[in-house]
Design a protein around this motif. Structure first.
Motif, PDB file in Angstrom:
ATOM      1  N   GLU A 189       0.807  -1.187  -0.026  1.00 13.93           N
ATOM      2  CA  GLU A 189       0.027   0.012  -0.017  1.00 13.93           C
ATOM      3  C   GLU A 189       0.933   1.369  -0.022  1.00 13.93           C
ATOM      4  OE1 GLU A 189      -0.470  -2.749   2.061  1.00 13.93           O
ATOM      5  OE2 GLU A 189      -2.405  -3.264   1.402  1.00 13.93           O
ATOM      6  N   ARG A 190       1.885   1.005   0.594  1.00 15.80           N
ATOM      7  CA  ARG A 190       2.691   2.230   0.594  1.00 15.80           C
ATOM      8  C   ARG A 190       3.593   2.565  -0.383  1.00 15.80           C
ATOM      9  NH1 ARG A 190       6.404   3.506   4.493  1.00 15.80           N
ATOM     10  NH2 ARG A 190       5.815   5.544   4.712  1.00 15.80           N
ATOM     11  N   VAL A 191       4.123   1.609  -1.063  1.00 21.69           N
ATOM     12  CA  VAL A 191       4.778   1.624  -2.333  1.00 21.69           C
ATOM     13  C   VAL A 191       3.982   2.151  -3.087  1.00 21.69           C
ATOM     14  CG1 VAL A 191       5.825   0.210  -4.171  1.00 21.69           C
ATOM     15  CG2 VAL A 191       6.580  -0.263  -1.854  1.00 21.69           C
ATOM     16  N   MET A 192       2.600   1.519  -3.494  1.00 23.16           N
ATOM     17  CA  MET A 192       1.951   1.952  -4.037  1.00 23.16           C
ATOM     18  C   MET A 192       1.377   3.488  -4.029  1.00 23.16           C
ATOM     19  SD  MET A 192      -2.219   0.750  -4.869  1.00 23.16           S
ATOM     20  CE  MET A 192      -1.944  -0.797  -4.992  1.00 23.16           C
ATOM     21  N   GLY A 193       1.217   3.977  -3.077  1.00 25.79           N
ATOM     22  CA  GLY A 193       1.123   5.474  -2.362  1.00 25.79           C
ATOM     23  C   GLY A 193       2.037   6.190  -3.011  1.00 25.79           C
ATOM     24  N   ALA A 194       3.439   5.840  -2.839  1.00 23.46           N
ATOM     25  CA  ALA A 194       4.385   6.881  -3.242  1.00 23.46           C
ATOM     26  C   ALA A 194       4.882   6.546  -4.460  1.00 23.46           C
ATOM     27  CB  ALA A 194       5.852   6.094  -2.504  1.00 23.46           C
ATOM     28  N   THR A 195       4.622   5.453  -5.506  1.00 20.81           N
ATOM     29  CA  THR A 195       4.500   5.324  -6.943  1.00 20.81           C
ATOM     30  C   THR A 195       3.590   6.359  -7.410  1.00 20.81           C
ATOM     31  OG1 THR A 195       5.503   3.411  -6.681  1.00 20.81           O
ATOM     32  CG2 THR A 195       4.653   3.975  -8.756  1.00 20.81           C
ATOM     33  N   ARG A 196       2.256   6.292  -7.203  1.00 23.59           N
ATOM     34  CA  ARG A 196       1.231   7.052  -7.871  1.00 23.59           C
ATOM     35  C   ARG A 196       1.406   8.582  -7.544  1.00 23.59           C
ATOM     36  NH1 ARG A 196      -2.984   3.602  -9.355  1.00 23.59           N
ATOM     37  NH2 ARG A 196      -4.742   5.005  -8.612  1.00 23.59           N
ATOM     38  N   ALA A 197       1.986   8.773  -6.258  1.00 22.49           N
ATOM     39  CA  ALA A 197       2.040  10.436  -6.066  1.00 22.49           C
ATOM     40  C   ALA A 197       3.185  10.911  -6.923  1.00 22.49           C
ATOM     41  CB  ALA A 197       2.550  10.487  -4.623  1.00 22.49           C
ATOM     42  N   ALA A 198       4.068  10.204  -7.116  1.00 25.21           N
ATOM     43  CA  ALA A 198       5.508  10.552  -7.979  1.00 25.21           C
ATOM     44  C   ALA A 198       5.094  10.537  -9.554  1.00 25.21           C
ATOM     45  CB  ALA A 198       6.540   9.999  -7.573  1.00 25.21           C
ATOM     46  N   GLY A 199       4.471   9.367  -9.861  1.00 24.28           N
ATOM     47  CA  GLY A 199       4.257   9.095 -11.477  1.00 24.28           C
ATOM     48  C   GLY A 199       2.959   9.955 -12.058  1.00 24.28           C
ATOM     49  N   PHE A 200       1.952  10.111 -11.164  1.00 26.64           N
ATOM     50  CA  PHE A 200       0.811  10.731 -11.936  1.00 26.64           C
ATOM     51  C   PHE A 200       0.815  12.129 -11.962  1.00 26.64           C
ATOM     52  CE2 PHE A 200      -1.902   6.685 -11.036  1.00 26.64           C
ATOM     53  CZ  PHE A 200      -1.677   6.128 -12.322  1.00 26.64           C
ATOM     54  N   GLY A 201       0.350  12.843 -13.103  1.00 24.40           N
ATOM     55  CA  GLY A 201       0.219  14.236 -12.761  1.00 24.40           C
ATOM     56  C   GLY A 201      -0.855  14.960 -12.104  1.00 24.40           C
ATOM     57  N   ASP A 202      -1.108  16.174 -11.949  1.00 26.74           N
ATOM     58  CA  ASP A 202      -2.275  16.938 -11.080  1.00 26.74           C
ATOM     59  C   ASP A 202      -3.566  16.390 -11.591  1.00 26.74           C
ATOM     60  OD1 ASP A 202      -0.544  17.938  -9.524  1.00 26.74           O
ATOM     61  OD2 ASP A 202      -0.570  19.808 -10.224  1.00 26.74           O
ATOM     62  N   GLU A 203      -3.607  16.406 -13.190  1.00 28.80           N
ATOM     63  CA  GLU A 203      -5.006  16.175 -13.754  1.00 28.80           C
ATOM     64  C   GLU A 203      -5.504  14.578 -13.522  1.00 28.80           C
ATOM     65  OE1 GLU A 203      -8.802  17.064 -15.416  1.00 28.80           O
ATOM     66  OE2 GLU A 203      -7.233  18.153 -14.914  1.00 28.80           O
ATOM     67  N   VAL A 204      -4.679  13.797 -13.697  1.00 33.84           N
ATOM     68  CA  VAL A 204      -4.818  12.270 -13.589  1.00 33.84           C
ATOM     69  C   VAL A 204      -5.263  12.136 -12.109  1.00 33.84           C
ATOM     70  CG1 VAL A 204      -3.826  10.018 -13.420  1.00 33.84           C
ATOM     71  CG2 VAL A 204      -3.393  11.635 -15.400  1.00 33.84           C
ATOM     72  N   LYS A 205      -4.541  12.639 -11.066  1.00 30.98           N
ATOM     73  CA  LYS A 205      -4.840  12.509  -9.769  1.00 30.98           C
ATOM     74  C   LYS A 205      -6.236  13.043  -9.464  1.00 30.98           C
ATOM     75  CE  LYS A 205      -0.193  12.837  -8.155  1.00 30.98           C
ATOM     76  NZ  LYS A 205       0.937  13.565  -7.468  1.00 30.98           N
ATOM     77  N   ARG A 206      -6.730  14.263 -10.061  1.00 25.19           N
ATOM     78  CA  ARG A 206      -8.085  14.932  -9.789  1.00 25.19           C
ATOM     79  C   ARG A 206      -8.816  14.140 -10.303  1.00 25.19           C
ATOM     80  NH1 ARG A 206      -7.031  19.410 -12.737  1.00 25.19           N
ATOM     81  NH2 ARG A 206      -6.476  20.489 -11.030  1.00 25.19           N
ATOM     82  N   ARG A 207      -9.013  13.390 -11.509  1.00 25.53           N
ATOM     83  CA  ARG A 207     -10.153  12.567 -12.120  1.00 25.53           C
ATOM     84  C   ARG A 207     -10.051  11.223 -11.370  1.00 25.53           C
ATOM     85  NH1 ARG A 207     -10.564  13.848 -18.429  1.00 25.53           N
ATOM     86  NH2 ARG A 207      -9.681  15.967 -18.479  1.00 25.53           N
ATOM     87  N   ILE A 208      -8.832  10.768 -10.708  1.00 25.80           N
ATOM     88  CA  ILE A 208      -8.863   9.582  -9.951  1.00 25.80           C
ATOM     89  C   ILE A 208      -9.547   9.770  -8.726  1.00 25.80           C
ATOM     90  CG2 ILE A 208      -7.561   7.846  -8.630  1.00 25.80           C
ATOM     91  CD1 ILE A 208      -5.447   7.899 -10.890  1.00 25.80           C
TER      92      ILE A 208
END
Length: 536
Positions: free
Chosen positions: A364-383
């Motif tokens: 869960e923590r690896v996933m969180g760190a990866t997605r925080a660094a790998g996704f941009g703002d618009e992708v995060k907004r829509r997720i």
């Protein structure tokens, strides 16, 4: 606006400015070789795509493979007796660019995201297999908004693409790279994907032709999914005939795609050559023009209607009252499906992996760190929006209600097509806006898709073609045609006629009136084009 030079700095102006159909004819008659055609486009890419003021349509340039395929085509055509040459596809040797959302063997596929930087697919998308079977050299992979989420190609992790008409303006999105490559004469053909207008809206603002086929008529297998019930691969070209030719290559049933239609593909090329619209009923969608649309867009739209009327078409007005809710429904359905589809990018199986700096090393923590660094703002907004809409207690109120609106939009189309054979509207409410102008206002950005989204919700085909230049800014305006599901041929018939009428009015293709890019950009250092997804 600066006029185009009569010759390109590479001496290949006639090749890069020829349509795909024209190139196919020259190749078949051996007036020119496939290597010459491919090299001319590679030279053009090197001339205008890189550097600080370059178009930046490409994320990866596929030089070696493209020239190898072109050489193979030339070899077959030169074979003694020519029997093998007769078996070649009509578009064999005509180069093409592919949106970097569509997976390819031998080239990186990044989806415009850091989370897939440098990733190589172990398989080809079905549409890519069909391009390879037709022996069409693939020039490279084009830039896009990250995971196709955007209307301006400013949300790419690798920097924005620029509009060849004005390098300070956006080329549309999410497929701005494919549209800009075609508009800048870097490729005669390209593939895009359209979830809410991502082929048609870039077509409108770059003066190119963009087609969203009927949902399921072109395989989605190998297109990285954003919203599976909305996504559709389609052609990006400079002429309606070229779109029909490319659509004919990539379309048809695919057993690898569970949503693929079993229907045989109609003869779209023949439809584009019918040459008349006499007696056809063309419906103006009351809700998709007028208030909120730029004056220059409205003027060009009305001129197109006049030309169709003079050509013998019957112009009728239709009302689709539920279209006013389509934008809101789309921005619930699409993020919900994107939230589910992007769950696979977890830092465990493939792509980027970022380890947490401290604390326990859990998945869960690896996933969180990866997605925080790998996704941009618009992708995060829509997720986040999609996850919320699907959450317990909110599913029926948001996602469920949006699906009900979708049904109402489909019913509006059904009713409209009882009184009209084809519907017509502006493709986008405005011409291309300036880079950065709407980045801080997501709602204003989303409104660019107000006219294109209904087609995706209903699964019907749509075509955008150049309608002229707006009086206010001299930038391209798009005209959108919509037809019932499975009736893509109607779009090509009407689109080809309208294109011909408009070009007769202008005295030639709209792109002939675009500025000279070589003068604006200058050559790239050492002729190099940055490749963010891998080496050239």
């Amino acid at each position: 606006m600066t006029e185009l030079n009569s010759s390109d700095s590479n001496g290949n102006n006639s090749l890069i400015r020829s349509s795909a159909a024209q190139l196919a004819g020259m190749l078949a008659s051996r007036e020119v070789s496939a290597v010459e055609v491919t090299q001319a486009h590679l030279d053009r890419i090197a001339s205008v795509d890189g550097g600080e003021r370059g178009v930046h349509a490409f994320l990866h340039v596929n030089t070696e493979e493209a020239l190898s395929v072109a050489a193979e085509v030339d070899s077959i055509r030169a074979a003694a007796g020519g029997a093998a040459a007769e078996e070649l596809h009509a578009l064999a040797g005509v180069p093409i660019a592919v949106k970097d959302l569509i997976v390819t063997i031998g080239q990186p596929t990044t989806a415009g995201s850091k989370i897939l930087e440098g990733w190589h697919s172990p398989y080809d998308a079905t549409v890519v297999k069909r391009l390879r079977a037709a022996k069409m050299p693939i020039l490279g992979k084009t830039n896009l908004d990250e995971f196709a989420m955007g209307s301006s190609t400013e949300h790419s992790a690798y920097g924005p693409t620029r509009n060849p008409w004005d390098l300070d303006r956006i080329p549309g999105g999410s497929g701005g790279g494919s549209a800009a490559a075609v508009a800048a004469f870097e490729a005669p053909l390209a593939l895009g994907t359209d979830t809410g207008g991502s082929i048609r809206q870039p077509g409108a603002v770059t003066g190119t032709v963009g087609v969203k086929p009927t949902y399921g008529s072109v395989s989605r297998y190998g297109a990285i999914a954003m919203a599976s019930s909305l996504d559709q691969i389609g052609p990006v070209t400079r002429t309606v005939l070229d779109s029909a030719l490319l659509h004919q290559v990539i379309g048809g049933h695919d057993p690898f795609d569970s949503t693929s239609l079993p229907d045989p593909l109609a003869d779209l090329v023949a439809a584009a050559g019918v040459g008349h619209v006499e007696g056809m009923r063309i419906g103006i969608i009351k809700e998709l023009h007028g208030e909120g649309y730029q004056a220059g867009v409205e003027s060009r739209f009305k001129e197109s209607l006049d030309l169709l009327r003079q050509a013998g078409a019957q112009i009728v007005e239709v009302s689709c009252p539920n279209f006013q809710y389509a934008l809101g429904a789309y921005y619930l359905i699409m993020p919900s499906e994107a939230s589910s589809n992007l769950a696979k990018f977890d830092g465990v199986r493939y792509g980027l992996r970022v380890l947490p700096e401290d604390g326990p090393m859990t998945i869960e923590r690896v996933m969180g760190a990866t997605r925080a660094a790998g996704f941009g703002d618009e992708v995060k907004r829509r997720i986040i929006l999609g996850t919320y809409a699907l959450s317990a207690g909110y599913y029926d109120a948001y996602y469920g209600s949006a699906q009900k609106v979708r049904t109402l939009v489909q019913r509006d189309f059904d009713a409209a097509f009882t009184v009209a054979d084809v519907l017509i509207s502006p493709t986008a409410p405005t011409t291309a806006f300036k880079l950065g102008e709407k980045l801080d206002d997501p709602l204003a950005m989303y409104l660019n898709d107000v006219a294109t989204i209904p087609a995706n919700l209903a699964g019907v085909p749509g075509l955008s073609l150049p309608g002229g230049l707006a009086d206010e800014d001299g930038l391209p305006v798009g005209i959108q045609l919509l037809a019932p599901a499975r009736e893509d041929a109607r779009l090509y018939r009407v689109g080809a006629v309208l294109e011909s009428l408009l070009e007769a009015t202008w005295g030639g293709p709209l792109l002939d009136r675009a500025p000279d890019l070589t003068a604006l950009t200058g050559p790239s250092p050492a002729g190099a084009v940055p490749s963010h997804g891998g080496s050239h």
